[in-house]
Enzyme design. Sequence first.
Site, short mmCIF file in Angstrom:
data_model
loop_
_atom_site.label_atom_id
_atom_site.label_comp_id
_atom_site.label_asym_id
_atom_site.label_seq_id
_atom_site.Cartn_x
_atom_site.Cartn_y
_atom_site.Cartn_z
N HIS A 37 0.87 -1.24 0.08
CA HIS A 37 -0.08 -0.03 0.10
C HIS A 37 0.96 1.25 -0.05
O HIS A 37 0.72 2.15 -0.68
CB HIS A 37 -1.13 0.04 1.28
CG HIS A 37 -1.86 -1.14 1.33
ND1 HIS A 37 -1.68 -2.15 2.39
CD2 HIS A 37 -2.80 -1.36 0.43
CE1 HIS A 37 -2.62 -3.00 2.33
NE2 HIS A 37 -3.53 -2.46 1.38
N VAL A 176 4.18 -5.72 -4.51
CA VAL A 176 5.66 -5.54 -3.85
C VAL A 176 5.52 -6.80 -2.93
O VAL A 176 4.53 -7.42 -2.72
CB VAL A 176 5.22 -4.48 -2.68
CG1 VAL A 176 6.32 -4.46 -1.59
CG2 VAL A 176 5.45 -3.02 -3.54
N SER A 186 -2.64 -8.01 3.37
CA SER A 186 -3.13 -7.83 4.64
C SER A 186 -3.52 -9.38 5.32
O SER A 186 -3.53 -9.47 6.26
CB SER A 186 -4.30 -6.86 4.70
OG SER A 186 -4.20 -5.74 4.09
#
Length: 283
Positions: A37, A176, A186
Amino acid sequence: MIVIRTVAEMQSWTDAARRKGQRIALVPTMGYLHEGHLALVRIARTKADVTVVSIFVNPLQFGPAEDLAAYPRDAVRDESLLRREGADVVFHPEVAEMYPPDFTTNVQVERLSDGLCGRSRPGHFRGVTTVVAKLFNAVRPHVAVFGGKDAQQAGIIQRMNRDLDFGIDIIIAPTVRESDGLALSSRNTYLSQLERRQAPVLYRALQYGARLIELGERNPQMIIPALSDMIMRETSGRIDYISIVDTETFADVTRVKSEVLIALAVSLGKTRLIDNILAQPPL
Ligand code: AMP
């Protein structure tokens, strides 16, 4: 950095920024932020004068048997990460603010939502496009940044942006990964220690598939079983799908003729992980 909780306040904040001639970037997230993020926020900051990050766990995109209630949340930590990253606004509305009881409008991008995650999560992408359309209208950004980790989602949002004339510059950022290749998510926090050790095989399998294509293999029916065997040998996971699809329509290809997306979804225990890689055949 300020935190805004209502659509009206968000709209008037960005109206004022627009009047000052500022370019506005939006990074939509469901919070519980990680480096993936934050990489989007860094990109957004290079593309605009002010950056808005939304945090909203969108009930519309979760199926009845999915992890809405369990989805990890930590607003205090998220806000401190975003402050450090130089975000200007966190837009963090309550569910009732986004969806009043008589809410009844949905946005659906047809066909592109049919395959891959759309097949296993009915209604998921309709929930995504509905909330992203609302976030676009709440923030009215010039540019919005999404992650390529959710390649089908990003493609669907690009199509919605075009078809509904939002006129927003949509940027898709690279995935990433952890140093062992696992894509940050998450949901990785749900993994047991054993599952976490097994999870990097997903990206290794994708890399192997891309390598086969680069070496000239054009038949998905030769590639997909090889990846599936690799994953089944190294995990006790359940493969939801491994697909080789067109990069724009997300429809399965029967033969690899140009660049394709290899995408997969695998559940390790109760954690459903997705990942993908682009692969280019030799000329
Ligand atoms: P989420 O909070 O999972 O809904 O993700 C919010 C945005 O971050 C979406 O555009 C995702 O595609 C993006 N994103 C999530 N994980 C990654 C990652 N590992 N690398 C890059 N972008 C990511």
